[in-house]
Write a protein that holds these residues in place. Structure first.
Motif, PDB file in Angstrom:
ATOM      1  N   GLY A  26       0.782  -1.215   0.000  1.00 46.34           N
ATOM      2  CA  GLY A  26       0.000   0.000   0.000  1.00 46.34           C
ATOM      3  C   GLY A  26       0.818   1.272   0.000  1.00 46.34           C
ATOM      4  O   GLY A  26       1.865   1.383  -0.648  1.00 46.34           O
ATOM      5  N   VAL A  27       0.316   2.267   0.732  1.00 42.11           N
ATOM      6  CA  VAL A  27       0.943   3.587   0.757  1.00 42.11           C
ATOM      7  C   VAL A  27       2.365   3.517   1.318  1.00 42.11           C
ATOM      8  O   VAL A  27       3.260   4.225   0.854  1.00 42.11           O
ATOM      9  N   GLY A  28       2.587   2.670   2.322  1.00 44.81           N
ATOM     10  CA  GLY A  28       3.927   2.534   2.884  1.00 44.81           C
ATOM     11  C   GLY A  28       4.931   2.033   1.863  1.00 44.81           C
ATOM     12  O   GLY A  28       6.061   2.520   1.793  1.00 44.81           O
ATOM     13  N   LEU A  29       4.515   1.061   1.067  1.00 40.71           N
ATOM     14  CA  LEU A  29       5.377   0.551   0.000  1.00 40.71           C
ATOM     15  C   LEU A  29       5.695   1.645  -1.003  1.00 40.71           C
ATOM     16  O   LEU A  29       6.860   1.837  -1.385  1.00 40.71           O
ATOM     17  N   ALA A  30       4.679   2.379  -1.436  1.00 38.45           N
ATOM     18  CA  ALA A  30       4.897   3.442  -2.421  1.00 38.45           C
ATOM     19  C   ALA A  30       5.784   4.544  -1.859  1.00 38.45           C
ATOM     20  O   ALA A  30       6.638   5.098  -2.566  1.00 38.45           O
ATOM     21  N   THR A  31       5.602   4.862  -0.568  1.00 39.21           N
ATOM     22  CA  THR A  31       6.435   5.888   0.072  1.00 39.21           C
ATOM     23  C   THR A  31       7.888   5.457   0.106  1.00 39.21           C
ATOM     24  O   THR A  31       8.796   6.206  -0.297  1.00 39.21           O
ATOM     25  N   ALA A  32       8.138   4.242   0.595  1.00 38.15           N
ATOM     26  CA  ALA A  32       9.511   3.741   0.691  1.00 38.15           C
ATOM     27  C   ALA A  32      10.147   3.607  -0.681  1.00 38.15           C
ATOM     28  O   ALA A  32      11.332   3.928  -0.863  1.00 38.15           O
ATOM     29  N   ARG A  33       9.388   3.151  -1.654  1.00 37.43           N
ATOM     30  CA  ARG A  33       9.908   2.963  -3.010  1.00 37.43           C
ATOM     31  C   ARG A  33      10.344   4.291  -3.621  1.00 37.43           C
ATOM     32  O   ARG A  33      11.422   4.393  -4.217  1.00 37.43           O
ATOM     33  N   ALA A  34       9.521   5.329  -3.454  1.00 40.79           N
ATOM     34  CA  ALA A  34       9.874   6.641  -3.996  1.00 40.79           C
ATOM     35  C   ALA A  34      11.127   7.197  -3.332  1.00 40.79           C
ATOM     36  O   ALA A  34      12.004   7.779  -4.002  1.00 40.79           O
ATOM     37  N   LEU A  35      11.239   7.017  -2.028  1.00 43.48           N
ATOM     38  CA  LEU A  35      12.404   7.523  -1.302  1.00 43.48           C
ATOM     39  C   LEU A  35      13.669   6.754  -1.673  1.00 43.48           C
ATOM     40  O   LEU A  35      14.748   7.336  -1.804  1.00 43.48           O
ATOM     41  N   ALA A  36      13.541   5.436  -1.848  1.00 44.06           N
ATOM     42  CA  ALA A  36      14.684   4.627  -2.267  1.00 44.06           C
ATOM     43  C   ALA A  36      15.158   5.043  -3.650  1.00 44.06           C
ATOM     44  O   ALA A  36      16.368   5.137  -3.907  1.00 44.06           O
TER      45      ALA A  36
END
Length: 296
Positions: A26-36
């Protein structure tokens, strides 16, 4: 001509170390992915280490996985011992919509324990190692909620899934209000922020697919392509807090009339979420329940 916010505004984050809770979906995955992708050194704080390792491999970069179960205070207390050094940003993203009323191992109502008391304790334990920002994912669901201080775990009052979720998010909003006040009063260099991801269908992914909620979930999934943000758009309000020069204490939501689908923007909160007396009362309740304090 107004240019809408874009993830490109993250720029190069290779000097930043960031924790994201609930980073496997969800949103946590998308957040971490963008930051990575922006080069940040990521710590994925997750319950499922196997899935976390898979997500870390998919993201690439400098990404590590650390065990964290926010519904278990022993896991929350252990988390800071599982990695060394400081972090620039703590993103309290993980949350749940419970299908039935249950208690955590610590005797907390599960929705409140996972969405508020777990992150509250985690932040208190980590605050001395956070250099820049604390971002707490709230929700506009708080706007229809009230908090029963005489029965915070809903042991005698009626329990139902979505009202319980809304009240847990009102707790997050009040916590954020008091957290911002305390950080300012202490002259801390750390700023705290609240966000609302819009309506993201994946937020319901851990709601039971049986019984009455199954029918609700079916309707939600059918409507999501039209009315809901995808997970990347849901992550945007959190990322906005990192890229934009907004005041600490801000609440970043969605720029549509109902706050369901759209781009990130500064948003308003309910009167109940602006009550400093209730915020202090809730803070003291959370301190008693978790046995943790904010040491600045």
């Amino acid at each position: 001509m107004t240019t809408r916010w874009s993830v490109s505004r993250l720029g190069n984050l290779n000097a930043k170390r960031i924790i994201v809770t609930g980073a496997t979906n969800g949103v946590g995955l998308a957040t971490a992915r963008a930051l990575a992708r922006a080069g940040a050194q990521m710590i994925l704080a997750v319950r499922n280490l196997e899935l976390g390792a898979q997500r870390a491999a998919e993201m690439g970069g400098d990404t590590s996985v650390v065990k964290l179960d926010l519904a278990d205070q022993a896991s929350v207390r252990a988390f800071p011992t599982l990695f060394d050094g400081d972090v620039d940003i703590l993103i309290n993203n993980a949350g749940t919509v419970a299908a039935n009323r249950t208690d955590t191992v610590d005797g907390f109502e599960t929705t409140l324990g996972t969405n508020f008391l777990g992150p509250f304790a985690l932040t208190n334990l980590l605050v001395g190692r956070v250099r820049s920002q604390i971002i707490n994912v709230g929700s506009d669901a708080h706007k229809t909620a009230t908090f029963a201080f005489d029965d915070p775990h809903l042991r005698t009052r009626k329990w139902s899934a979505f009202p319980a979720y809304g009240r847990s998010k009102l707790a997050v909003m009040l916590w954020g209000l008091e957290l911002d006040r305390r950080l300012r009063a202490a002259g801390s260099p750390v700023g705290s922020y609240l966000t609302h991801p819009g309506w993201v269908a994946s937020n319901l992914s851990n709601v039971s697919e049986t019984g009455a909620l199954a029918a609700v979930h079916t309707v939600v999934k059918a409507a999501a392509s039209v009315l809901a943000n995808d997970i990347d758009a849901g992550a945007a309000p959190t990322l906005y807090c990192i890229t934009e020069p907004i005041p600490p204490g801000s609440y970043v939501g969605i720029d549509s009339r109902l706050g369901l689908k759209g781009a990130p923007t500064l948003s308003g909160r309910s009167a109940a979420a602006c009550d400093f007396v209730d915020a202090l009362r809730l803070w003291e309740f959370a301190e008693r329940e978790t046995g943790t304090t904010l040491s600045l």
